[in-house]
Motif scaffolding. Structure first.
Motif, PDB file in Angstrom:
ATOM      1  N   VAL A  47      -1.026  -7.613   5.573  1.00 34.60           N
ATOM      2  CA  VAL A  47      -0.041  -6.719   4.950  1.00 34.60           C
ATOM      3  C   VAL A  47       0.990  -7.507   4.147  1.00 34.60           C
ATOM      4  O   VAL A  47       1.668  -8.401   4.676  1.00 34.60           O
ATOM      5  CB  VAL A  47       0.685  -5.872   6.027  1.00 34.60           C
ATOM      6  N   ARG A  48       1.082  -7.196   2.852  1.00 32.00           N
ATOM      7  CA  ARG A  48       2.127  -7.800   2.021  1.00 32.00           C
ATOM      8  C   ARG A  48       3.288  -6.812   1.899  1.00 32.00           C
ATOM      9  O   ARG A  48       3.086  -5.654   1.530  1.00 32.00           O
ATOM     10  CB  ARG A  48       1.592  -8.167   0.637  1.00 32.00           C
ATOM     11  N   THR A  49       4.488  -7.278   2.244  1.00 28.10           N
ATOM     12  CA  THR A  49       5.679  -6.424   2.199  1.00 28.10           C
ATOM     13  C   THR A  49       6.606  -6.900   1.087  1.00 28.10           C
ATOM     14  O   THR A  49       6.814  -8.103   0.917  1.00 28.10           O
ATOM     15  CB  THR A  49       6.413  -6.481   3.562  1.00 28.10           C
ATOM     16  N   CYS A  50       7.144  -5.941   0.327  1.00 27.99           N
ATOM     17  CA  CYS A  50       8.048  -6.270  -0.776  1.00 27.99           C
ATOM     18  C   CYS A  50       9.468  -5.848  -0.428  1.00 27.99           C
ATOM     19  O   CYS A  50       9.675  -4.855   0.267  1.00 27.99           O
ATOM     20  CB  CYS A  50       7.646  -5.531  -2.052  1.00 27.99           C
ATOM     21  N   GLU A  51      10.438  -6.587  -0.949  1.00 29.21           N
ATOM     22  CA  GLU A  51      11.826  -6.154  -0.810  1.00 29.21           C
ATOM     23  C   GLU A  51      12.611  -6.544  -2.057  1.00 29.21           C
ATOM     24  O   GLU A  51      12.239  -7.453  -2.785  1.00 29.21           O
ATOM     25  CB  GLU A  51      12.481  -6.732   0.444  1.00 29.21           C
ATOM     26  N   SER A  87       0.836  -1.218   0.000  1.00 28.87           N
ATOM     27  CA  SER A  87       0.000   0.000   0.000  1.00 28.87           C
ATOM     28  C   SER A  87       0.867   1.262   0.000  1.00 28.87           C
ATOM     29  O   SER A  87       0.617   2.185  -0.772  1.00 28.87           O
ATOM     30  CB  SER A  87      -0.930  -0.009   1.209  1.00 28.87           C
ATOM     31  N   ALA A  88       1.919   1.279   0.824  1.00 25.94           N
ATOM     32  CA  ALA A  88       2.811   2.442   0.887  1.00 25.94           C
ATOM     33  C   ALA A  88       3.597   2.581  -0.420  1.00 25.94           C
ATOM     34  O   ALA A  88       3.824   3.683  -0.923  1.00 25.94           O
ATOM     35  CB  ALA A  88       3.768   2.312   2.065  1.00 25.94           C
ATOM     36  N   LEU A  89       3.981   1.423  -0.963  1.00 30.24           N
ATOM     37  CA  LEU A  89       4.760   1.405  -2.202  1.00 30.24           C
ATOM     38  C   LEU A  89       3.926   1.949  -3.363  1.00 30.24           C
ATOM     39  O   LEU A  89       4.437   2.673  -4.234  1.00 30.24           O
ATOM     40  CB  LEU A  89       5.180  -0.046  -2.473  1.00 30.24           C
ATOM     41  N   ALA A  90       2.628   1.617  -3.365  1.00 29.39           N
ATOM     42  CA  ALA A  90       1.743   1.994  -4.463  1.00 29.39           C
ATOM     43  C   ALA A  90       1.346   3.467  -4.401  1.00 29.39           C
ATOM     44  O   ALA A  90       1.055   4.082  -5.438  1.00 29.39           O
ATOM     45  CB  ALA A  90       0.497   1.119  -4.451  1.00 29.39           C
ATOM     46  N   ALA A  91       1.332   4.022  -3.179  1.00 36.53           N
ATOM     47  CA  ALA A  91       0.772   5.370  -2.963  1.00 36.53           C
ATOM     48  C   ALA A  91       1.284   6.436  -3.943  1.00 36.53           C
ATOM     49  O   ALA A  91       0.472   7.193  -4.485  1.00 36.53           O
ATOM     50  CB  ALA A  91       1.006   5.799  -1.513  1.00 36.53           C
ATOM     51  N   PRO A  92       2.621   6.538  -4.219  1.00 36.98           N
ATOM     52  CA  PRO A  92       3.078   7.621  -5.095  1.00 36.98           C
ATOM     53  C   PRO A  92       2.696   7.430  -6.567  1.00 36.98           C
ATOM     54  O   PRO A  92       2.884   8.346  -7.366  1.00 36.98           O
ATOM     55  CB  PRO A  92       4.605   7.574  -4.960  1.00 36.98           C
ATOM     56  N   PHE A  93       2.197   6.248  -6.918  1.00 40.86           N
ATOM     57  CA  PHE A  93       1.922   5.981  -8.331  1.00 40.86           C
ATOM     58  C   PHE A  93       0.458   6.272  -8.669  1.00 40.86           C
ATOM     59  O   PHE A  93      -0.435   5.788  -7.984  1.00 40.86           O
ATOM     60  CB  PHE A  93       2.249   4.528  -8.685  1.00 40.86           C
ATOM     61  N   ALA A  94       0.244   7.073  -9.696  1.00 45.35           N
ATOM     62  CA  ALA A  94      -1.116   7.384 -10.133  1.00 45.35           C
ATOM     63  C   ALA A  94      -1.608   6.214 -10.973  1.00 45.35           C
ATOM     64  O   ALA A  94      -1.612   6.262 -12.201  1.00 45.35           O
ATOM     65  CB  ALA A  94      -1.113   8.678 -10.938  1.00 45.35           C
ATOM     66  N   MET A  95      -2.014   5.142 -10.297  1.00 43.07           N
ATOM     67  CA  MET A  95      -2.309   3.906 -11.011  1.00 43.07           C
ATOM     68  C   MET A  95      -3.281   3.080 -10.170  1.00 43.07           C
ATOM     69  O   MET A  95      -3.174   3.047  -8.943  1.00 43.07           O
ATOM     70  CB  MET A  95      -0.990   3.133 -11.174  1.00 43.07           C
ATOM     71  N   ALA A  96      -4.206   2.418 -10.838  1.00 44.99           N
ATOM     72  CA  ALA A  96      -5.131   1.540 -10.100  1.00 44.99           C
ATOM     73  C   ALA A  96      -4.339   0.395  -9.476  1.00 44.99           C
ATOM     74  O   ALA A  96      -3.352  -0.072 -10.054  1.00 44.99           O
ATOM     75  CB  ALA A  96      -6.189   1.003 -11.052  1.00 44.99           C
ATOM     76  N   LEU A  97      -4.770  -0.056  -8.296  1.00 48.07           N
ATOM     77  CA  LEU A  97      -4.021  -1.089  -7.589  1.00 48.07           C
ATOM     78  C   LEU A  97      -3.835  -2.369  -8.411  1.00 48.07           C
ATOM     79  O   LEU A  97      -2.736  -2.935  -8.416  1.00 48.07           O
ATOM     80  CB  LEU A  97      -4.660  -1.392  -6.219  1.00 48.07           C
ATOM     81  N   PRO A  98      -4.865  -2.844  -9.153  1.00 45.38           N
ATOM     82  CA  PRO A  98      -4.656  -4.078  -9.939  1.00 45.38           C
ATOM     83  C   PRO A  98      -3.512  -3.939 -10.949  1.00 45.38           C
ATOM     84  O   PRO A  98      -2.729  -4.871 -11.134  1.00 45.38           O
ATOM     85  CB  PRO A  98      -5.999  -4.279 -10.640  1.00 45.38           C
ATOM     86  N   SER A  99      -3.414  -2.767 -11.614  1.00 41.49           N
ATOM     87  CA  SER A  99      -2.317  -2.552 -12.565  1.00 41.49           C
ATOM     88  C   SER A  99      -0.985  -2.560 -11.824  1.00 41.49           C
ATOM     89  O   SER A  99       0.004  -3.134 -12.289  1.00 41.49           O
ATOM     90  CB  SER A  99      -2.467  -1.211 -13.287  1.00 41.49           C
ATOM     91  N   PHE A 100      -0.962  -1.907 -10.673  1.00 42.93           N
ATOM     92  CA  PHE A 100       0.260  -1.859  -9.879  1.00 42.93           C
ATOM     93  C   PHE A 100       0.672  -3.274  -9.457  1.00 42.93           C
ATOM     94  O   PHE A 100       1.850  -3.636  -9.540  1.00 42.93           O
ATOM     95  CB  PHE A 100       0.043  -0.963  -8.658  1.00 42.93           C
TER      96      PHE A 100
END
Lengths: 119, 119
Positions: A69-73, A35-48
């Motif tokens: 919560v899914r965390t990416c690294e 969710s935090a990673l996606a926030a700066p991107f102007a993009m629908a969550l499914p596309s992200f």
């Protein structure tokens, strides 16, 4: 590298998109929840999520889920492989350039020694 | 880099194929005519030309035609850009790791000084 080797084709394919490269840039600063990673991107969550899927299948990132919560690294080893391949191409090319420079210098030395006036 | 900058997306896309990477490897040893370049590949010439087209449009290689012979060569600057982007990601990641190591060492130092028996 042991018995692990990401497929370079899928790694370069994963990097062939500005959004996915921006995600890699963001994760360089540390693991992050989707969710935090996606926030700066102007993009629908499914596309992200599709972009995250491409990155994860290529081994450039990995993710784990804790509760909701899914965390990416990043997986730095995968990016290193992609960098090493490029460095190897550069080494080949530079070795060739060095040989060409040495050849031209030799040629020039021989020419000048021949051009000296004899006494 | 001046006013020239290859599109990183198309560069990584060009590298996302084993045949195209093999072509880059071959051209690292020097410019080559298309026919000689194609010879080691078990592939119809039109398919091979498509791969060359992808590499050329991305700026990874360039070609020139003299008479009936088209010669291809690497554009090392383009590959350097792709390598530099990966090196920059590594630098970000390594800086973060260094900060984490320093943090853990500090923590450990403080813990040990606190654990010392008081007299």
């Amino acid at each position: 590298m042991a018995n692990y080797s990401a497929d370079l084709s899928s790694v370069y394919y994963a990097l062939a998109d500005p959004t996915r490269r921006a995600i890699v840039g963001a994760l360089g600063r540390g693991p992050e929840a989707v969710s935090a990673l996606a926030a700066p991107f102007a993009m629908a969550l499914p596309s992200f999520m599709k972009h995250l899927g491409v990155l994860e299948r290529s081994g450039v990132i990995r993710s784990r889920k804790e509760g909701r919560v899914r965390t990416c690294e990043l997986v730095p080893k995968t990016l290193s492989q992609a960098e090493r391949w490029l460095a190897a191409q550069r080494a080949t090319w530079e070795a060739r350039t060095d040989r060409m420079v040495a050849f031209v210098e030799d040629l020039h030395r021989n020419e000048s020694s021949r051009a000296k006036p004899r006494r």
